[in-house]
Motif scaffolding. Structure first.
Motif, PDB file in Angstrom:
ATOM      1  N   PRO A  12       1.057  -1.260   0.171  1.00  0.00           N
ATOM      2  CA  PRO A  12       0.190  -0.292   0.234  1.00  0.00           C
ATOM      3  C   PRO A  12       1.170   1.268   0.246  1.00  0.00           C
ATOM      4  CG  PRO A  12      -1.141  -1.660   1.671  1.00  0.00           C
ATOM      5  CD  PRO A  12       0.501  -1.802   1.763  1.00  0.00           C
ATOM      6  N   ARG A  13       1.984   0.842  -0.073  1.00  0.00           N
ATOM      7  CA  ARG A  13       2.961   2.069   0.164  1.00  0.00           C
ATOM      8  C   ARG A  13       4.049   2.679  -1.279  1.00  0.00           C
ATOM      9  NH1 ARG A  13       0.611   4.113   4.715  1.00  0.00           N
ATOM     10  NH2 ARG A  13       0.655   2.805   6.002  1.00  0.00           N
ATOM     11  N   TYR A  14       3.416   1.658  -2.472  1.00  0.00           N
ATOM     12  CA  TYR A  14       4.117   1.875  -3.162  1.00  0.00           C
ATOM     13  C   TYR A  14       3.857   2.908  -3.793  1.00  0.00           C
ATOM     14  CZ  TYR A  14       7.251  -1.689  -4.824  1.00  0.00           C
ATOM     15  OH  TYR A  14       8.668  -2.727  -6.034  1.00  0.00           O
ATOM     16  N   PRO A  15       4.483   4.111  -4.597  1.00  0.00           N
ATOM     17  CA  PRO A  15       3.910   4.985  -4.928  1.00  0.00           C
ATOM     18  C   PRO A  15       2.883   4.779  -6.379  1.00  0.00           C
ATOM     19  CG  PRO A  15       6.680   4.714  -5.530  1.00  0.00           C
ATOM     20  CD  PRO A  15       5.539   3.574  -4.756  1.00  0.00           C
ATOM     21  N   TYR A  16       2.722   3.724  -6.504  1.00  0.00           N
ATOM     22  CA  TYR A  16       0.981   2.898  -7.106  1.00  0.00           C
ATOM     23  C   TYR A  16       0.145   3.922  -6.917  1.00  0.00           C
ATOM     24  CZ  TYR A  16      -2.676   0.770  -9.747  1.00  0.00           C
ATOM     25  OH  TYR A  16      -3.066   0.276 -10.532  1.00  0.00           O
ATOM     26  N   PHE A  17       0.127   3.588  -5.077  1.00  0.00           N
ATOM     27  CA  PHE A  17      -1.063   4.585  -5.102  1.00  0.00           C
ATOM     28  C   PHE A  17      -1.018   5.764  -4.287  1.00  0.00           C
ATOM     29  CE2 PHE A  17      -1.270  -0.786  -4.021  1.00  0.00           C
ATOM     30  CZ  PHE A  17      -2.622  -0.830  -4.453  1.00  0.00           C
ATOM     31  N   THR A  18       0.052   6.056  -5.087  1.00  0.00           N
ATOM     32  CA  THR A  18      -0.352   8.179  -4.241  1.00  0.00           C
ATOM     33  C   THR A  18      -1.279   8.822  -4.922  1.00  0.00           C
ATOM     34  OG1 THR A  18       2.511   7.497  -4.848  1.00  0.00           O
ATOM     35  CG2 THR A  18       1.472   9.882  -4.672  1.00  0.00           C
ATOM     36  N   SER A  19      -1.666   7.977  -6.471  1.00  0.00           N
ATOM     37  CA  SER A  19      -2.706   9.332  -6.461  1.00  0.00           C
ATOM     38  C   SER A  19      -4.298   9.004  -5.698  1.00  0.00           C
ATOM     39  CB  SER A  19      -3.317   8.724  -7.942  1.00  0.00           C
ATOM     40  OG  SER A  19      -3.563   7.543  -7.896  1.00  0.00           O
ATOM     41  N   LEU A  20      -4.192   8.294  -4.973  1.00  0.00           N
ATOM     42  CA  LEU A  20      -5.625   7.870  -4.176  1.00  0.00           C
ATOM     43  C   LEU A  20      -5.037   8.467  -2.914  1.00  0.00           C
ATOM     44  CD1 LEU A  20      -5.813   3.970  -4.395  1.00  0.00           C
ATOM     45  CD2 LEU A  20      -6.811   5.378  -5.303  1.00  0.00           C
ATOM     46  N   GLY A  21      -4.138   9.166  -2.564  1.00  0.00           N
ATOM     47  CA  GLY A  21      -3.809   9.858  -1.478  1.00  0.00           C
ATOM     48  C   GLY A  21      -3.950   9.911  -0.441  1.00  0.00           C
ATOM     49  N   ASN A  22      -3.855   9.912   0.850  1.00  0.00           N
ATOM     50  CA  ASN A  22      -3.149   9.164   2.204  1.00  0.00           C
ATOM     51  C   ASN A  22      -4.275   9.014   2.728  1.00  0.00           C
ATOM     52  OD1 ASN A  22      -0.498   9.721   1.713  1.00  0.00           O
ATOM     53  ND2 ASN A  22      -0.678  12.075   2.599  1.00  0.00           N
ATOM     54  N   ASN A  23      -5.196   9.322   2.717  1.00  0.00           N
ATOM     55  CA  ASN A  23      -6.492   9.127   3.197  1.00  0.00           C
ATOM     56  C   ASN A  23      -6.921   7.593   3.183  1.00  0.00           C
ATOM     57  OD1 ASN A  23      -7.187  11.239   4.618  1.00  0.00           O
ATOM     58  ND2 ASN A  23      -8.413  12.171   3.277  1.00  0.00           N
ATOM     59  N   ILE A  24      -6.605   6.748   2.179  1.00  0.00           N
ATOM     60  CA  ILE A  24      -6.391   5.500   2.169  1.00  0.00           C
ATOM     61  C   ILE A  24      -6.058   4.698   2.856  1.00  0.00           C
ATOM     62  CG2 ILE A  24      -4.494   5.187   0.858  1.00  0.00           C
ATOM     63  CD1 ILE A  24      -7.999   4.046  -0.171  1.00  0.00           C
ATOM     64  N   HIS A  25      -4.570   4.928   3.545  1.00  0.00           N
ATOM     65  CA  HIS A  25      -3.894   4.261   4.421  1.00  0.00           C
ATOM     66  C   HIS A  25      -5.205   4.139   6.238  1.00  0.00           C
ATOM     67  CE1 HIS A  25      -0.531   4.591   1.827  1.00  0.00           C
ATOM     68  NE2 HIS A  25      -1.111   5.581   1.458  1.00  0.00           N
ATOM     69  N   ASN A  26      -5.749   4.916   5.662  1.00  0.00           N
ATOM     70  CA  ASN A  26      -6.637   5.042   7.366  1.00  0.00           C
ATOM     71  C   ASN A  26      -7.847   4.561   7.368  1.00  0.00           C
ATOM     72  OD1 ASN A  26      -4.463   6.779   8.180  1.00  0.00           O
ATOM     73  ND2 ASN A  26      -5.508   9.026   7.353  1.00  0.00           N
ATOM     74  N   ALA A  47     -10.574   2.486   7.467  1.00  0.00           N
ATOM     75  CA  ALA A  47     -11.093   1.321   8.089  1.00  0.00           C
ATOM     76  C   ALA A  47     -11.380  -0.670   7.033  1.00  0.00           C
ATOM     77  CB  ALA A  47     -12.771   1.488   8.642  1.00  0.00           C
ATOM     78  N   ASP A  48     -10.993  -1.662   7.669  1.00  0.00           N
ATOM     79  CA  ASP A  48     -10.650  -2.757   6.729  1.00  0.00           C
ATOM     80  C   ASP A  48     -12.316  -2.847   6.162  1.00  0.00           C
ATOM     81  OD1 ASP A  48      -8.093  -3.183   7.615  1.00  0.00           O
ATOM     82  OD2 ASP A  48      -8.685  -4.402   8.827  1.00  0.00           O
ATOM     83  N   THR A  49     -13.438  -2.159   6.310  1.00  0.00           N
ATOM     84  CA  THR A  49     -14.989  -2.538   6.415  1.00  0.00           C
ATOM     85  C   THR A  49     -15.091  -1.938   5.636  1.00  0.00           C
ATOM     86  OG1 THR A  49     -15.320  -1.832   8.686  1.00  0.00           O
ATOM     87  CG2 THR A  49     -15.124  -4.113   8.063  1.00  0.00           C
ATOM     88  N   ALA A  50     -14.437  -0.454   5.311  1.00  0.00           N
ATOM     89  CA  ALA A  50     -15.046   0.367   4.332  1.00  0.00           C
ATOM     90  C   ALA A  50     -14.670   0.606   2.790  1.00  0.00           C
ATOM     91  CB  ALA A  50     -14.195   2.015   4.915  1.00  0.00           C
ATOM     92  N   SER A  51     -15.900   0.976   2.220  1.00  0.00           N
ATOM     93  CA  SER A  51     -15.322   1.549   0.964  1.00  0.00           C
ATOM     94  C   SER A  51     -14.092   2.452   0.734  1.00  0.00           C
ATOM     95  CB  SER A  51     -16.707   1.763   0.116  1.00  0.00           C
ATOM     96  OG  SER A  51     -16.281   1.726  -1.481  1.00  0.00           O
ATOM     97  N   VAL A  52     -13.459   2.001  -0.528  1.00  0.00           N
ATOM     98  CA  VAL A  52     -12.443   3.407  -0.786  1.00  0.00           C
ATOM     99  C   VAL A  52     -13.208   4.104  -1.290  1.00  0.00           C
ATOM    100  CG1 VAL A  52     -10.874   1.490  -0.857  1.00  0.00           C
ATOM    101  CG2 VAL A  52     -12.277   2.619  -2.883  1.00  0.00           C
ATOM    102  N   PHE A  53     -14.315   4.475  -1.661  1.00  0.00           N
ATOM    103  CA  PHE A  53     -15.634   5.346  -2.825  1.00  0.00           C
ATOM    104  C   PHE A  53     -16.299   5.887  -1.443  1.00  0.00           C
ATOM    105  CE2 PHE A  53     -15.965   2.119  -5.810  1.00  0.00           C
ATOM    106  CZ  PHE A  53     -14.353   2.522  -6.504  1.00  0.00           C
ATOM    107  N   SER A  54     -15.812   6.049  -0.042  1.00  0.00           N
ATOM    108  CA  SER A  54     -16.177   6.209   0.843  1.00  0.00           C
ATOM    109  C   SER A  54     -15.522   8.021   0.811  1.00  0.00           C
ATOM    110  CB  SER A  54     -16.596   5.974   2.044  1.00  0.00           C
ATOM    111  OG  SER A  54     -14.844   5.112   3.107  1.00  0.00           O
ATOM    112  N   LEU A  55     -14.436   7.887   0.041  1.00  0.00           N
ATOM    113  CA  LEU A  55     -13.458   9.281   0.621  1.00  0.00           C
ATOM    114  C   LEU A  55     -13.497   9.642  -0.425  1.00  0.00           C
ATOM    115  CD1 LEU A  55     -10.642   6.923   0.579  1.00  0.00           C
ATOM    116  CD2 LEU A  55     -11.259   8.157   2.755  1.00  0.00           C
ATOM    117  N   LYS A  56     -13.650  11.131  -0.134  1.00  0.00           N
ATOM    118  CA  LYS A  56     -13.893  11.825  -0.849  1.00  0.00           C
ATOM    119  C   LYS A  56     -13.398  12.548  -2.136  1.00  0.00           C
ATOM    120  CE  LYS A  56     -11.982  15.716   1.344  1.00  0.00           C
ATOM    121  NZ  LYS A  56     -12.256  17.043   2.416  1.00  0.00           N
TER     122      LYS A  56
END
Length: 138
Positions: free
Chosen positions: A95-109, A111-120
């Motif tokens: 998850p720390r790979y540069p590939y995921f940079t475009s998803l922003g830092n909040n992706i790392h916080n 919850a395991d049960t939350a959808s990535v689409f809950s991030l604004k």
């Protein structure tokens, strides 16, 4: 396994659609190269591997098979497809790979049960056929 899933998500097709073990291995070796002692220490002493007498395929450029991935995506896919599991990127590090940079830092916080689409920062949009590696904060 994770590299194959990443490939399938990026292309919409299986990475190695073999029907038999031998066919599957040929497909793998044709794309990522036949394993050697350098890429998979101990492989030359594996009797089953030696019994197949595989040709010595050279690795192919993954970008030719996954054009939707940017440079960071190809780097990550390559790191996930290494034969030697000691060299392969770990689940913890990926998850720390540069590939995921475009998803922003909040992706790392998240919850395991939350959808990535809950991030604004993330919104569904039509696939342009390629991926930008530049994160644009909202």
């Amino acid at each position: 396994g994770v590299g194959c899933i990443m490939f399938e998500m990026a292309t919409g097709r299986p990475m190695f659609p073999g029907a038999t073990v031998k066919e599957e291995l040929h497909l793998i070796f044709r794309l990522v190269g036949t394993p050697t002692e350098e890429t998979w220490p101990g492989i030359s002493s594996n009797e089953e591997f030696r019994s197949y007498l595989f040709p010595q395929y050279r690795p192919q450029a993954l970008i030719n098979h996954v054009p939707r991935l940017d440079t960071e995506g190809i780097d990550m896919l390559t790191a996930l497809l290494l034969y030697d599991n000691r060299s392969r990127v770990s689940a913890e590090a990926s998850p720390r790979y540069p590939y995921f940079t475009s998803l922003g830092n909040n992706i790392h916080n998240l919850a395991d049960t939350a959808s990535v689409f809950s991030l604004k920062e993330l919104q569904l949009q039509k696939d342009p056929g390629h991926r930008s590696s530049v994160f644009q904060p909202l």
